[in-house]
Design an enzyme around this catalytic site. Sequence first.
Site, PDB file in Angstrom:
ATOM      1  N   LYS A 153      29.332 -47.475 -14.539  1.00  0.00           N
ATOM      2  CA  LYS A 153      28.834 -46.554 -15.206  1.00  0.00           C
ATOM      3  C   LYS A 153      29.818 -45.248 -15.190  1.00  0.00           C
ATOM      4  CE  LYS A 153      24.635 -45.749 -16.607  1.00  0.00           C
ATOM      5  NZ  LYS A 153      23.600 -46.416 -17.367  1.00  0.00           N
TER       6      LYS A 153
ATOM      7  N   GLY B  29       5.068 -41.979 -23.074  1.00  0.00           N
ATOM      8  CA  GLY B  29       6.586 -41.751 -23.827  1.00  0.00           C
ATOM      9  C   GLY B  29       6.892 -42.977 -25.074  1.00  0.00           C
ATOM     10  N   VAL B  30       6.516 -42.345 -26.354  1.00  0.00           N
ATOM     11  CA  VAL B  30       6.719 -42.927 -27.408  1.00  0.00           C
ATOM     12  C   VAL B  30       7.787 -42.444 -28.217  1.00  0.00           C
ATOM     13  CG1 VAL B  30       4.349 -44.076 -27.941  1.00  0.00           C
ATOM     14  CG2 VAL B  30       4.566 -41.681 -28.304  1.00  0.00           C
ATOM     15  N   GLY B  31       8.940 -42.605 -27.716  1.00  0.00           N
ATOM     16  CA  GLY B  31      10.366 -42.324 -28.142  1.00  0.00           C
ATOM     17  C   GLY B  31      10.979 -43.553 -28.932  1.00  0.00           C
TER      18      GLY B  31
ATOM     19  N   VAL C  45      12.059 -46.310 -27.740  1.00  0.00           N
ATOM     20  CA  VAL C  45      11.767 -47.491 -27.198  1.00  0.00           C
ATOM     21  C   VAL C  45      10.178 -47.724 -27.179  1.00  0.00           C
ATOM     22  CG1 VAL C  45      11.626 -49.192 -25.378  1.00  0.00           C
ATOM     23  CG2 VAL C  45      13.832 -47.999 -25.432  1.00  0.00           C
TER      24      VAL C  45
HETATM   25  P1  NAD Z   1      13.684 -41.463 -25.986  1.00  0.00           P
HETATM   26  O1  NAD Z   1      14.370 -40.122 -25.642  1.00  0.00           O
HETATM   27  O2  NAD Z   1      13.987 -41.772 -27.334  1.00  0.00           O
HETATM   28  O3  NAD Z   1      12.152 -41.494 -25.800  1.00  0.00           O
HETATM   29  C1  NAD Z   1      11.686 -40.889 -24.561  1.00  0.00           C
HETATM   30  C2  NAD Z   1      10.324 -40.202 -24.995  1.00  0.00           C
HETATM   31  O4  NAD Z   1       9.515 -39.835 -23.819  1.00  0.00           O
HETATM   32  C3  NAD Z   1      10.400 -39.050 -25.892  1.00  0.00           C
HETATM   33  O5  NAD Z   1       9.393 -39.205 -27.078  1.00  0.00           O
HETATM   34  C4  NAD Z   1      10.055 -38.124 -25.192  1.00  0.00           C
HETATM   35  O6  NAD Z   1       9.453 -36.832 -26.040  1.00  0.00           O
HETATM   36  C5  NAD Z   1       9.147 -38.550 -24.109  1.00  0.00           C
HETATM   37  N1  NAD Z   1       9.062 -37.777 -22.857  1.00  0.00           N
HETATM   38  C6  NAD Z   1      10.280 -37.033 -22.421  1.00  0.00           C
HETATM   39  N2  NAD Z   1       9.600 -36.546 -21.169  1.00  0.00           N
HETATM   40  C7  NAD Z   1       8.196 -36.938 -21.177  1.00  0.00           C
HETATM   41  C8  NAD Z   1       7.088 -36.396 -20.203  1.00  0.00           C
HETATM   42  N3  NAD Z   1       7.412 -35.551 -19.029  1.00  0.00           N
HETATM   43  N4  NAD Z   1       5.989 -36.906 -20.340  1.00  0.00           N
HETATM   44  C9  NAD Z   1       5.724 -37.496 -21.703  1.00  0.00           C
HETATM   45  N5  NAD Z   1       6.684 -37.927 -22.483  1.00  0.00           N
HETATM   46  C10 NAD Z   1       7.905 -37.450 -22.188  1.00  0.00           C
HETATM   47  O7  NAD Z   1      14.440 -42.772 -24.932  1.00  0.00           O
HETATM   48  P2  NAD Z   1      14.296 -44.086 -25.155  1.00  0.00           P
HETATM   49  O8  NAD Z   1      15.751 -44.530 -25.530  1.00  0.00           O
HETATM   50  O9  NAD Z   1      13.265 -44.367 -25.821  1.00  0.00           O
HETATM   51  O10 NAD Z   1      14.303 -44.450 -23.570  1.00  0.00           O
HETATM   52  C11 NAD Z   1      12.826 -44.458 -23.030  1.00  0.00           C
HETATM   53  C12 NAD Z   1      13.292 -44.869 -21.300  1.00  0.00           C
HETATM   54  O11 NAD Z   1      13.694 -46.381 -21.246  1.00  0.00           O
HETATM   55  C13 NAD Z   1      14.307 -44.011 -20.649  1.00  0.00           C
HETATM   56  O12 NAD Z   1      13.934 -43.961 -19.403  1.00  0.00           O
HETATM   57  C14 NAD Z   1      15.682 -44.876 -20.757  1.00  0.00           C
HETATM   58  O13 NAD Z   1      16.313 -44.664 -19.749  1.00  0.00           O
HETATM   59  C15 NAD Z   1      14.989 -46.336 -20.830  1.00  0.00           C
HETATM   60  N6  NAD Z   1      15.781 -47.451 -21.411  1.00  0.00           N
HETATM   61  C16 NAD Z   1      16.009 -47.453 -22.742  1.00  0.00           C
HETATM   62  C17 NAD Z   1      16.839 -48.459 -23.362  1.00  0.00           C
HETATM   63  C18 NAD Z   1      17.236 -48.039 -24.671  1.00  0.00           C
HETATM   64  O14 NAD Z   1      17.692 -49.150 -25.219  1.00  0.00           O
HETATM   65  N7  NAD Z   1      17.095 -46.939 -25.296  1.00  0.00           N
HETATM   66  C19 NAD Z   1      17.280 -49.204 -22.501  1.00  0.00           C
HETATM   67  C20 NAD Z   1      17.090 -49.479 -21.100  1.00  0.00           C
HETATM   68  C21 NAD Z   1      16.334 -48.319 -20.537  1.00  0.00           C
END
Ligand code: NAD
Length: 349
Positions: free
Chosen positions: A79, A178-180, A182
């Site tokens: 990392k 968290g509906v981002g 993923v």
């Molecule tokens: P993202 O930033 O697209 O989505 C995160 C979502 O969480 C956003 O919609 C944000 O508004 C919401 N959020 C943030 N803080 C919040 C809170 N306090 N309460 C409610 N909602 C909140 O990120 P992502 O890529 O979807 O990743 C989500 C998680 O999965 C992270 O922890 C990331 O480390 C983990 N992850 C992601 C991947 C990947 O392929 N993107 C792989 C492994 C792990």
Amino acid sequence: MEMRELPVEGWHKVVHVRDLRAGLDAIISVHDATLGPGCGGCRVRPYRSFDEALEDVKKLSRAMSFKNALAGIPFGGGKSVIIADPRKDKTPEMFRAFGEALNALGGLYYTAEDSGVTEHDLEVVRSVSKFVGGIGAKGEGGNPAPYTARGVWRGIEAAVRYKLGRDSLKGVKVSILGVGAVGMALARLLHEAGARLVVADINEDAVAQAVTCFGAAPVAPARAIAADVDVFSPCALGGSVNRHSIAHLTAPIVAGAANNQLLTPDMDEALRAKGVLYAPDYVINAAGVISVGLEILGRWSQEEMNRRIDAIGPRLTSIFERADAEGRPTGAVADDMAMEIIADAQKAA
Ligand code: NAD
């Protein structure tokens, strides 16, 4: 550019990289290289101190050793962190200098996205260095989020089968925090499989989208863990299962994408003691790094990805079974299994 190795006991190699002209102040950490070169994302963050950055990169690279070992990809744990504010300090010079540092390490570490780093930033790194994954250079792989979501979906299926004895997700209730990138893709997969959703996010537009598209019931983020559901799926930031929130958890399963879902290690045992089945975060969310790994190896194909995503469910089931047989929490068992894979490879070398 100045590269100085930092003596860190128990880590394969930790290097402080500085290029003042390029505005680069970074640490690259490879925790273990038994299974192959270190592989893991680069994080850009305005750390308050060098020591804080060092602690973060050490912890993150160690976690990658476990994650990559259990993901079954030939990479060790690596990392990197760049000490800078991602909103105002990032420049192409910074990322080119970072790429030069990767070259100087000669392939000991491969980088990818992490928080504060975009695909565009990685393309700049790629312009000077080949030690980069996660950008889909040949239209393959690329943004890992959709793969991560598919892996989490498979993991939820396995947890539901194990804990509830149900072979289908039809009618299973899931609360997604968290509906981002993923979480939204996961919501779609679960909806298509017949699950009933509760969703929470600080982004109201994202919640509205999930309500409209998937008939989800909205809930305030602080209430997502308390929802009356079968599965609590943390997909926002880390730490949502903690000393305070665990008291409100009623779901028998915790299975989501977020890294470091458990704020403190003791939550692993606390979930077990409460009778909750926890799908260890780095196992269930591994499809993203698997995609990055296959891309680096030049072995990415949709078929291979599907095969490996489908393996996440059975891998979790073997962790659940061993945890039950040993009367231990699932997170600790996953760590043991990862360390055994690394130890076996060391013996075979
Ligand atoms: P993202 O930033 O697209 O989505 C995160 C979502 O969480 C956003 O919609 C944000 O508004 C919401 N959020 C943030 N803080 C919040 C809170 N306090 N309460 C409610 N909602 C909140 O990120 P992502 O890529 O979807 O990743 C989500 C998680 O999965 C992270 O922890 C990331 O480390 C983990 N992850 C992601 C991947 C990947 O392929 N993107 C792989 C492994 C792990």
